[in-house]
Design a protein around this motif. Structure first.
Motif, PDB file in Angstrom:
ATOM      1  N   VAL A   7     -34.673 -12.053 120.037  1.00 50.90           N
ATOM      2  CA  VAL A   7     -35.350 -10.912 119.421  1.00 50.90           C
ATOM      3  C   VAL A   7     -35.726  -9.883 120.479  1.00 50.90           C
ATOM      4  O   VAL A   7     -35.496  -8.677 120.319  1.00 50.90           O
ATOM      5  CB  VAL A   7     -36.611 -11.365 118.646  1.00 50.90           C
ATOM      6  N   ARG A   9     -34.339  -5.965 120.841  1.00 50.41           N
ATOM      7  CA  ARG A   9     -35.239  -4.799 120.855  1.00 50.41           C
ATOM      8  C   ARG A   9     -34.993  -3.934 122.090  1.00 50.41           C
ATOM      9  O   ARG A   9     -34.939  -2.702 122.004  1.00 50.41           O
ATOM     10  CB  ARG A   9     -36.698  -5.274 120.831  1.00 50.41           C
ATOM     11  N   GLN A  41     -34.009  -8.556 113.020  1.00 53.94           N
ATOM     12  CA  GLN A  41     -34.623  -8.714 114.336  1.00 53.94           C
ATOM     13  C   GLN A  41     -35.275  -7.427 114.821  1.00 53.94           C
ATOM     14  O   GLN A  41     -36.349  -7.437 115.422  1.00 53.94           O
ATOM     15  CB  GLN A  41     -33.580  -9.148 115.361  1.00 53.94           C
ATOM     16  N   TYR A  79     -39.751 -14.321 114.943  1.00 55.81           N
ATOM     17  CA  TYR A  79     -38.763 -15.068 114.164  1.00 55.81           C
ATOM     18  C   TYR A  79     -38.205 -14.276 112.994  1.00 55.81           C
ATOM     19  O   TYR A  79     -37.687 -14.855 112.046  1.00 55.81           O
ATOM     20  CB  TYR A  79     -39.380 -16.391 113.686  1.00 55.81           C
ATOM     21  N   HIS A  80     -38.288 -12.925 113.076  1.00 51.43           N
ATOM     22  CA  HIS A  80     -37.636 -12.094 112.068  1.00 51.43           C
ATOM     23  C   HIS A  80     -36.128 -12.314 112.149  1.00 51.43           C
ATOM     24  O   HIS A  80     -35.538 -12.207 113.223  1.00 51.43           O
ATOM     25  CB  HIS A  80     -37.937 -10.604 112.308  1.00 51.43           C
ATOM     26  N   ARG A  84     -29.273  -8.987 113.003  1.00 53.23           N
ATOM     27  CA  ARG A  84     -29.659  -7.948 113.962  1.00 53.23           C
ATOM     28  C   ARG A  84     -30.630  -6.957 113.321  1.00 53.23           C
ATOM     29  O   ARG A  84     -31.629  -6.552 113.931  1.00 53.23           O
ATOM     30  CB  ARG A  84     -28.419  -7.202 114.454  1.00 53.23           C
ATOM     31  N   TYR A 141     -34.728 -18.522 119.976  1.00 48.62           N
ATOM     32  CA  TYR A 141     -34.697 -17.322 119.131  1.00 48.62           C
ATOM     33  C   TYR A 141     -35.632 -16.194 119.577  1.00 48.62           C
ATOM     34  O   TYR A 141     -35.230 -15.021 119.551  1.00 48.62           O
ATOM     35  CB  TYR A 141     -34.990 -17.701 117.675  1.00 48.62           C
TER      36      TYR A 141
END
Length: 321
Positions: free
Chosen positions: A142, A146, A258, A178-179, A255, A138
């Motif tokens: 992320v 970005r 993230q 981990y958002h 999304r 994960y």
């Protein structure tokens, strides 16, 4: 050399069951990783556009799917379509490897240890495999999101390493990577589950009822039937389309979570419930929760088709049948 010594030497050279299992898992790992990379390279430009549209990027927010595909090269150059793809490749090899390897392992465990068989064990094994792969990879997802969201001239991150450092220092350390994990796991369960379930079911039905029309002998085992390449592609595409339709709103929420502080309204996207409510309230169903779905059909069908077809081919090359 005595007969006893020769026998002892031969026995030490024969792989133990544990060694055979490790060797099998390693080959399965490699096959899954190659399949994942081939699939993602095929649809990398569509993935970039998907992220831009899902998160309502102000530079492309007024455009549709195909208009964005044309606008990105004009504004950012042709390589703009592949922005974030380096992080994707670093992520997707272990992701694909873990997912396919875990699917085979979970399916075997459910069948032999718990006595669960038939169609249901494909659904359960696929769901667990998808969640396992997500948890392990994960943070790289992320980073990739970005980097892909950035527009030339307005970079917040100079590359993968800088993105890691910035997120770690400014967004709470490890937790910053981990958002959006919750909606990802919740969304991955039905997506991976129905993807593997649909493909496996179609494969079984095809080889059972139309073996001569749809099947051919495996390259590594003539006694095993496998689907012909074009049939594999078709089954994989159908599997991807069904899975995406079911899980897409959760993918949108993932999304946005993230992207975190990259979005002006990030404070309204701190949890799954808040994100879904905010997107629905502000943009509605068609332009919010399902924004970019047409693109997702275009990208997920060839992606899943290539992934399953490549994996089935790699299984033959690496003698997994």
């Amino acid at each position: 050399m005595t007969a006893e010594a020769m026998s002892s030497r031969v026995q030490t050279q024969i792989p133990t069951p544990v060694q055979k299992d490790y060797y099998y898992f390693f080959r399965s790992f490699v096959a899954g990783g190659v399949a994942g990379c081939c699939a993602k390279v095929t649809i990398a430009p569509l993935d970039r556009v998907k992220i831009l549209l899902q998160a309502q990027n102000p530079h492309y927010n007024h455009l549709g799917v195909f208009a964005t595909l044309k606008a990105v090269p004009k504004k950012e150059g042709f390589l703009g379509l592949y922005k974030g793809n380096g992080a994707m490749m670093i992520r997707i090899f272990p992701y694909g490897a873990i997912q396919f390897m875990a699917f085979d392992s979970y399916k075997k465990f459910l069948s032999t240890q718990l006595g669960i068989s038939g169609h249901i064990h494909r659904l359960m094994a696929g769901s667990m495999a998808g969640m396992t792969a997500v948890i392990f990879t994960y943070p790289l997802d992320v980073i990739r999101a970005r980097l892909a969201f950035q527009v030339t001239g307005e970079h917040r991150y100079t590359g993968i390493r800088n993105a890691f450092q910035t997120i770690y220092l400014k967004e709470g350390g490890i937790s910053g990577f981990y958002h959006g994990l919750t909606p990802t796991i919740i969304g991955m369960a039905p997506y991976a589950g129905f993807s593997f379930f649909t493909f496996g079911t179609l494969k079984t039905l095809g080889l059972t009822h139309f073996p001569e029309l749809l099947g051919k002998p495996s390259l590594d085992n003539a006694d095993v039937l496998v689907l012909k390449t074009h049939v594999n592609l078709l089954c994989g595409g159908v599997a991807g389309a069904i899975a995406q339709t079911i899980s897409y709103p959760l993918d949108v929420a993932r999304r946005r979570m993230q992207l975190g502080t990259s979005l002006p309204d990030y404070d309204k996207c701190l949890s799954l419930k808040k994100t879904l409510k905010h997107v629905y309230t502000k943009y509605g169903i068609k332009n919010g929760l399902y924004r970019g779905l047409s693109l997702n059909y275009i990208r997920c069908i060839p992606s899943q088709a290539v992934a399953f077809t490549t994996y089935e081919f790699m299984k033959q090359i690496l003698h997994l049948n």
